[in-house]
Enzyme design. Structure first.
Site, mmCIF file in Angstrom:
data_model
loop_
_atom_site.group_PDB
_atom_site.id
_atom_site.type_symbol
_atom_site.label_atom_id
_atom_site.label_comp_id
_atom_site.label_asym_id
_atom_site.label_seq_id
_atom_site.Cartn_x
_atom_site.Cartn_y
_atom_site.Cartn_z
ATOM 1 N N CYS A 142 0.829 -1.211 0.000
ATOM 2 C CA CYS A 142 0.000 0.000 0.000
ATOM 3 C C CYS A 142 0.866 1.264 0.000
ATOM 4 O O CYS A 142 1.561 1.526 -0.966
ATOM 5 C CB CYS A 142 -0.996 -0.021 1.156
ATOM 6 N N LYS A 163 -12.142 7.849 -2.017
ATOM 7 C CA LYS A 163 -11.292 6.802 -1.488
ATOM 8 C C LYS A 163 -11.535 5.490 -2.238
ATOM 9 O O LYS A 163 -12.675 5.109 -2.497
ATOM 10 C CB LYS A 163 -11.590 6.605 0.003
ATOM 11 N N SER A 192 -7.772 0.145 0.367
ATOM 12 C CA SER A 192 -8.211 1.215 1.259
ATOM 13 C C SER A 192 -7.181 2.336 1.179
ATOM 14 O O SER A 192 -6.218 2.368 1.929
ATOM 15 C CB SER A 192 -8.338 0.701 2.698
ATOM 16 N N HIS A 235 -4.345 -4.600 0.043
ATOM 17 C CA HIS A 235 -4.137 -5.124 1.396
ATOM 18 C C HIS A 235 -4.643 -6.560 1.493
ATOM 19 O O HIS A 235 -5.607 -6.843 2.214
ATOM 20 C CB HIS A 235 -4.880 -4.263 2.415
ATOM 21 N N GLU A 237 -3.531 -8.839 3.148
ATOM 22 C CA GLU A 237 -3.370 -9.354 4.515
ATOM 23 C C GLU A 237 -4.560 -9.029 5.414
ATOM 24 O O GLU A 237 -4.666 -9.566 6.524
ATOM 25 C CB GLU A 237 -2.087 -8.792 5.133
#
Length: 315
Positions: A142, A163, A192, A235, A237
């Site tokens: 990210c 976003k 995000s 992301h 994870e």
């Protein structure tokens, strides 16, 4: 094989309760195996949560992985206790003479700042430079992906009107990439972020290749063609409820935040999100450890500084 971490680290108990095989470093010392040495530079605010997320994924291989945690000495964490950081984290000055098979650099909630305005920018650029000679393969996640591309290749970032928030479908562009072995034709990744990097800028740099992308969320995984640096804008994870926690946090603060894309069933925040990216996340991290690190890193890590790693590989 398990990951090797301190038995006192909170993740040790959390992962053990999930029936994930972890081994204390004390027990591992009795095994005659050279484990992979992986260091995690964790600059996320909720460090314990991020530790568990990454270690859960790194444990999903037959390889033994010795994990160390790294913090920014030039930044004071507001969301993690000093005791936890002093007990389990090291600073760059403490590890700068070490060599590692792999490194993971996490994201951070500083993307709306210019890079040079980030209070630890000077320190993290020292680490980026150090990684080229002291780490065989590095994953940047990210914000770290954007920062790494900016530092190493001069790739800029751009603010988004809204976003990029939710779970987005992706496809592989380099189907024979070692990192993508076994991926489905379409796979899902959480995003995000409030900024983006653009395809046109990446394609101008001959040393970079776009491995995966989404028609909605844009470029996803970018690789250095030497196989030693990966820049991941999403992301993978994240846990099932990580995006939900971000959404409800912002709603509570009165922030104008849209519903995360393709996340809550029927766009109903009262329903439990579908965990649609877990298999892809496990596969990507196990591919990285196996094909990009274990199969290629020298057995003697001292050779990282004396070998020339300039060939193009199956990125």
């Amino acid at each position: 094989m398990p990951i090797r971490i301190s038995s006192e680290l909170p993740a040790f108990r959390t992962l053990g309760e999930e029936n994930i095989f972890v081994m204390s470093k004390e027990r591992a010392e009795h095994q005659d195996i050279r484990p992979l040495k992986v260091i995690i530079l964790n600059i996320m605010p909720k460090k314990i949560e991020t530790e568990c997320q990454l270690m859960r994924l790194l444990s999903n291989t037959p390889l033994q992985v010795d994990i160390e945690l790294l913090q920014m000495a030039s930044h004071i964490s507001k969301n993690t206790s000093r005791h936890h950081l002093e007990a389990f984290y090291k600073t760059f000055d403490e590890i700068k003479d070490n060599r590692y098979d792999g490194m993971i650099v996490t994201g951070a909630p500083v993307e709306l700042l210019d890079y040079e305005q980030v209070d630890y920018w000077e320190e993290i650029t020292r680490i980026f430079e150090w990684s080229k000679t002291h780490v065989f393969s590095t994953l940047h996640i990210c914000w770290a992906a954007q920062a790494g591309l900016y530092y190493h290749f001069g790739i800029p970032k751009y603010p988004l009107e809204r976003k990029m928030f939710g779970i987005f479908p992706h496809r592989a562009e380099v189907k024979k990439s070692l990192l993508l072995c076994g991926f489905d034709d379409v796979f899902y990744v959480p995003h995000s972020r409030n900024t983006e990097i653009r395809r046109d800028d990446i394609e101008k740099e001959r040393q970079l290749a776009i491995l995966t992308s989404s028609e909605i969320s844009g470029v996803h995984i970018i690789a250095n063609k030497n196989g030693r640096q990966y820049f991941i804008t999403g992301h993978s994870e994240y846990d099932r409820d990580t995006i939900a926690a971000e959404y409800f946090r912002d709603v509570k603060k009165g922030i104008d935040i849209q519903l995360p894309y393709n996340y809550f069933p029927e766009d109903n925040p009262e329903k439990i999100p579908v965990f649609s990216w877990r298999c892809t996340a496990n596969l990507m991290f196990s591919n990285w450890l196996n094909y990009c690190v274990y199969q290629r890193t020298p057995y003697n890590l001292d050779e990282l500084e004396i070998r020339s790693w300039t060939w193009e590989t199956d990125y």
